[in-house]
Enzyme design. Structure first.
Site, PDB file in Angstrom:
ATOM      1  N   ASP A  67      14.539   5.108  -4.760  1.00 48.08           N
ATOM      2  CA  ASP A  67      14.044   5.104  -3.395  1.00 48.08           C
ATOM      3  C   ASP A  67      14.834   4.153  -2.506  1.00 48.08           C
ATOM      4  OD1 ASP A  67      13.040   2.715  -4.549  1.00 48.08           O
ATOM      5  OD2 ASP A  67      11.110   3.661  -4.936  1.00 48.08           O
ATOM      6  N   ASN A 136      -1.435   0.274  -7.359  1.00 46.20           N
ATOM      7  CA  ASN A 136      -2.259   1.465  -7.129  1.00 46.20           C
ATOM      8  C   ASN A 136      -1.765   2.656  -7.947  1.00 46.20           C
ATOM      9  OD1 ASN A 136       0.082   2.129  -5.811  1.00 46.20           O
ATOM     10  ND2 ASN A 136      -0.845   2.393  -3.781  1.00 46.20           N
ATOM     11  N   HIS A 138       1.424   3.754  -8.091  1.00 46.55           N
ATOM     12  CA  HIS A 138       2.573   4.494  -7.562  1.00 46.55           C
ATOM     13  C   HIS A 138       3.802   4.291  -8.450  1.00 46.55           C
ATOM     14  CE1 HIS A 138       3.624   0.751  -5.087  1.00 46.55           C
ATOM     15  NE2 HIS A 138       4.764   1.029  -5.691  1.00 46.55           N
ATOM     16  N   GLU A 143       2.816   7.478  -3.472  1.00 45.61           N
ATOM     17  CA  GLU A 143       1.517   6.835  -3.352  1.00 45.61           C
ATOM     18  C   GLU A 143       0.399   7.765  -3.847  1.00 45.61           C
ATOM     19  OE1 GLU A 143       1.305   3.808  -2.582  1.00 45.61           O
ATOM     20  OE2 GLU A 143       2.663   3.218  -0.968  1.00 45.61           O
TER      21      GLU A 143
END
Length: 244
Positions: A67, A136, A138, A143
């Protein structure tokens, strides 16, 4: 899925570097999918050390990063291009033309995504994809969602991710709100996946990802369906798993 328990962060980093080194030695022109953030820093440091000792050769290795922040140029000290240069690329003999990171300066999100998917396809796919995991769940910047994004795409970062990344910036206002990221489908097409997890604060999400249902609300849970996943985690991160 194989799980290797490490004593601590340093041990995790060394074990992970051993796995990556084996990939490079077995296939000198392999394609490595690379990750950023604090988790893989120790792994990259170990790889650099082995290279400097003459144990590794990166001259034929190709890489594709997970990313990049949308809007950050290569010379921005918080860009993932800059991160990879500082922690790995400029310390080993990898060729610049063989390293690939999404173009954070491309304003056309659809073009940026299509271009990066074409690059990965042109490389012949990823042999080994390195991953960390967010609080979380990811992976990359995928996400929690109602769906699994198939290919590279632009994503709006959740507040929890922005909060987790603010330590790298002068203020939370400077943290980008969007990023380009490999999709879940892109990640899952890698031939082998190496997930690194460190720290007690990741214990709950690691347990949920491995032992809970496969759901896009916990993106990392999709790894349960991949045929070749290796998890290297320290004792703190595995504390909810009942592994001793």
């Amino acid at each position: 899925m194989k799980i290797y328990q490490a004593k601590d962060y340093n041990d995790m980093s060394r074990k992970a570097a051993n796995i990556i080194s084996a990939q490079i030695i077995m296939k000198p022109d392999c394609v490595l999918g690379l990750a950023t953030g604090s988790t893989p820093v120790g792994t990259y440091k170990q790889l650099v050390d082995w290279y400097q000792k003459g144990d590794l050769d990166f001259s034929k290795v190709k890489t594709a990063n997970l990313d990049e922040y949308k809007g950050l140029s290569k010379d921005n000290s918080q860009s993932y291009y800059y991160f990879m240069q500082e922690h790995l690329f400029k310390h080993v003999n990898i060729k610049e033309k063989n390293t690939h990171i999404p173009d954070g300066t491309e304003t056309d999100a659809e073009k940026a995504a299509e271009d990066y998917e074409a690059i990965i396809s042109g490389l012949g796919g990823v042999d080994l994809q390195l991953l960390g995991i967010g609080h979380n769940g990811h992976i990359g910047f995928n996400e929690p969602s109602d769906i699994y994004p198939k290919d590279t795409h632009v994503v709006d970062l959740q507040e929890s991710t922005i909060e987790a990344n603010k330590r790298f910036f002068d203020s939370i206002d400077e943290v980008p709100r969007q990023a380009y990221t490999m999709g879940i489908g892109t990640i899952m097409r890698a031939r082998k996946i190496l997930l690194l997890v460190s720290g007690a604060e990741k214990a709950d999400i690691l347990y949920e990802s491995i032992c809970g249902p496969v759901t896009p609300s916990v993106p990392a849970s999709i790894l349960q369906l991949h045929p070749d996943v290796i998890i290297v985690a320290d004792e703190a991160a595995l504390s909810k798993m009942g592994i001793s």
